[in-house]
Scaffold this motif. Structure first.
Motif, short mmCIF file in Angstrom:
data_model
loop_
_atom_site.label_atom_id
_atom_site.label_comp_id
_atom_site.label_asym_id
_atom_site.label_seq_id
_atom_site.Cartn_x
_atom_site.Cartn_y
_atom_site.Cartn_z
N ILE A 1 62.65 51.08 73.27
CA ILE A 1 63.22 49.81 73.74
C ILE A 1 64.72 49.86 73.48
O ILE A 1 65.15 49.98 72.33
CB ILE A 1 62.57 48.60 73.03
CG1 ILE A 1 61.09 48.48 73.44
CG2 ILE A 1 63.33 47.31 73.39
CD1 ILE A 1 60.36 47.28 72.84
N ASN A 2 65.47 49.84 74.55
CA ASN A 2 66.93 49.82 74.43
C ASN A 2 67.42 48.39 74.56
O ASN A 2 66.91 47.63 75.40
CB ASN A 2 67.56 50.69 75.52
CG ASN A 2 67.26 52.17 75.30
OD1 ASN A 2 67.15 52.62 74.17
ND2 ASN A 2 67.12 52.92 76.39
N ILE A 3 68.40 48.04 73.75
CA ILE A 3 68.98 46.69 73.87
C ILE A 3 70.25 46.79 74.72
O ILE A 3 71.28 47.30 74.29
CB ILE A 3 69.27 46.05 72.49
CG1 ILE A 3 67.99 46.01 71.62
CG2 ILE A 3 69.83 44.64 72.70
CD1 ILE A 3 66.84 45.16 72.14
N GLY A 4 70.10 46.32 75.95
CA GLY A 4 71.23 46.26 76.87
C GLY A 4 71.88 44.89 76.80
O GLY A 4 71.99 44.31 75.71
N SER A 5 72.25 44.35 77.94
CA SER A 5 72.89 43.03 77.96
C SER A 5 73.00 42.55 79.39
O SER A 5 73.08 43.36 80.32
CB SER A 5 74.30 43.14 77.36
OG SER A 5 75.04 41.96 77.58
N THR A 6 73.09 41.23 79.54
CA THR A 6 73.43 40.68 80.86
C THR A 6 74.79 41.20 81.30
O THR A 6 75.08 41.28 82.50
CB THR A 6 73.50 39.14 80.80
OG1 THR A 6 74.30 38.75 79.67
CG2 THR A 6 72.12 38.50 80.69
N ALA A 7 75.61 41.60 80.32
CA ALA A 7 76.95 42.12 80.65
C ALA A 7 76.89 43.40 81.46
O ALA A 7 77.87 43.80 82.08
CB ALA A 7 77.74 42.36 79.36
N ALA A 8 75.71 44.05 81.49
CA ALA A 8 75.54 45.24 82.33
C ALA A 8 75.53 44.86 83.80
O ALA A 8 75.89 45.66 84.67
CB ALA A 8 74.23 45.94 81.97
N ASN A 9 75.07 43.65 84.08
CA ASN A 9 74.85 43.21 85.46
C ASN A 9 75.94 42.29 85.99
O ASN A 9 76.20 42.27 87.18
CB ASN A 9 73.51 42.46 85.56
CG ASN A 9 72.37 43.32 85.09
OD1 ASN A 9 72.28 44.49 85.45
ND2 ASN A 9 71.50 42.75 84.27
N TRP A 10 76.50 41.48 85.09
CA TRP A 10 77.38 40.40 85.51
C TRP A 10 78.72 40.54 84.80
O TRP A 10 78.84 40.21 83.63
CB TRP A 10 76.74 39.04 85.22
CG TRP A 10 75.28 39.06 85.59
CD1 TRP A 10 74.21 39.03 84.76
CD2 TRP A 10 74.75 39.16 86.92
NE1 TRP A 10 73.05 39.12 85.47
CE2 TRP A 10 73.35 39.19 86.80
CE3 TRP A 10 75.33 39.23 88.19
CZ2 TRP A 10 72.51 39.30 87.91
CZ3 TRP A 10 74.50 39.34 89.29
CH2 TRP A 10 73.12 39.37 89.14
N PRO A 11 79.73 41.03 85.53
CA PRO A 11 81.05 41.21 84.90
C PRO A 11 81.65 39.87 84.50
O PRO A 11 81.36 38.85 85.14
CB PRO A 11 81.89 41.85 86.01
CG PRO A 11 80.98 42.18 87.11
CD PRO A 11 79.74 41.37 86.95
N TYR A 12 82.44 39.88 83.46
CA TYR A 12 83.21 38.66 83.09
C TYR A 12 84.54 39.10 82.51
O TYR A 12 84.67 40.22 81.99
CB TYR A 12 82.42 37.77 82.13
CG TYR A 12 82.03 38.43 80.81
CD1 TYR A 12 82.92 38.47 79.73
CD2 TYR A 12 80.77 39.00 80.65
CE1 TYR A 12 82.54 39.07 78.53
CE2 TYR A 12 80.40 39.59 79.45
CZ TYR A 12 81.29 39.62 78.39
OH TYR A 12 80.94 40.22 77.20
N PRO A 13 85.55 38.22 82.58
CA PRO A 13 86.87 38.61 82.07
C PRO A 13 86.79 39.00 80.60
O PRO A 13 86.25 38.25 79.79
CB PRO A 13 87.71 37.33 82.26
CG PRO A 13 86.99 36.55 83.32
CD PRO A 13 85.53 36.86 83.16
N GLY A 14 87.32 40.15 80.28
CA GLY A 14 87.32 40.64 78.89
C GLY A 14 86.07 41.43 78.54
O GLY A 14 85.97 41.99 77.46
N GLY A 15 85.12 41.49 79.48
CA GLY A 15 83.88 42.24 79.22
C GLY A 15 84.07 43.74 79.41
O GLY A 15 83.28 44.55 78.91
#
Ligand code: NDP
Ligand code: 8X3
Length: 251
Positions: A134-148
């Motif tokens: 089980i790898n812990i990814g993030s919504t940040a993999a899918n949805w860019p945001y400023p500073g991400g």
């Protein structure tokens, strides 16, 4: 029951919550992190020291990762579940201002640390034809945001690496899931803002974020799905979080 559960980054947040959730399995557990004192406290609190092996590990150190896994006590060797959770975000500056050392630390931890641990445990899992990563990814993999910027990119790596593992592991019975959480209150923002607890608390102000327990419950549920079921990616947000419109520059 045989089999060991190994959790990286078990000294706080999701990893610690997973340890609390999975101790109820009655299985052996390996808990890894840099803050050994925290792991010792957790081991004592969970009260099953014969079932829990702790070790200080900086996942960025390839030789240290090798050494930890090659020197496990015999009874902990057969890892059945690896939760690749150790990770962090550093800073929220936009790319031209971001600190290059922070970028490297995120790459070294979230990408390189995760592949070191994975590569180390895979041969044993393949040999036993049994295992779950089980790898812990993030919504940040899918949805860019400023500073991400680099943080999000490291989590995109985790997503694609998880899928490619599935391709390579077809026929072995080994399962792989990328859990992709959104806003979750752990020590994540304190780390991101380098100890500024006031700034970190503002991230969660007026919200009901996900908790470590929420993620641990999801990991536990995944682990208990029948062996023929593989959830590839599981994206989860708190109900109070959703997408915004795309940004537009107006003159
Ligand atoms: P925490 O800061 O509470 O926990 C992070 C854990 O990772 C700690 O146990 C820390 O242990 C460990 N860690 C960090 N760097 C290293 C390293 N070099 N070697 C070994 N362990 C390390 O944050 P979370 O629980 O939120 O984070 C866990 C994972 O979840 C991360 O991968 C994060 O990116 C991800 N995530 C977090 C979200 C959130 O909003 N909270 C949302 C989506 C994903 P120690 O410092 O003792 O080494
Ligand atoms: C953590 C969630 O939105 O801060 O991965 O990137 S976010």
């Amino acid at each position: 029951m045989s089999g060991t559960i190994c959790i990286t980054g078990a000294s706080s947040g999701f990893g610690e919550s997973c340890a609390r959730r999975f101790i109820k399995e009655g299985k052996k557990m390996i808990l890894l992190a840099r803050r050994l004192e925290r792991l010792k406290q957790l081991q004592e609190e969970l009260g099953r020291s014969d079932h829990i092996y702790i070790a200080r590990l900086d996942v960025r150190n390839k030789n240290a990762v090798k050494s930890v896994f090659e020197n496990l006590p015999k009874e902990f060797e057969e890892i059945e579940l690896l939760i690749n959770n150790a990770g962090l975000a550093l800073g929220l500056e936009s790319a031209p201002e971001a600190n290059l050392d922070d970028w490297e630390t995120m790459i070294d931890t979230n990408i390189k640390g995760l592949i070191y641990c994975t590569r180390q445990i895979l041969p044993g899992m393949v040999h036993r034809k049994k295992g779950y990563i089980i790898n812990i990814g993030s919504t940040a993999a899918n949805w860019p945001y400023p500073g991400g910027n680099v943080y999000g990119a490291t989590k995109s790596f985790v997503q694609q690496f998880s899928r490619n593992l599935r391709a390579d592991l077809l026929g072995t019975g080994i399962r792989v899931t990328d859990i992709e959480p959104g806003l979750a209150e752990t020590e994540f923002s304190i780390v991101r803002f380098k100890g500024d607890e006031n700034r970190a608390s503002k991230v969660y102000q007026g919200t009901q974020p996900l908790t470590g327990k929420d993620i641990a419950d999801i990991a536990w549920w995944l682990f208990h799905l029948p062996p023929h079921v593989n959830v590839n990616t599981l994206e989860v947000m708190p109900t109070c979080q959703a997408w915004g419109p795309l940004a537009i520059e107006r003159k």
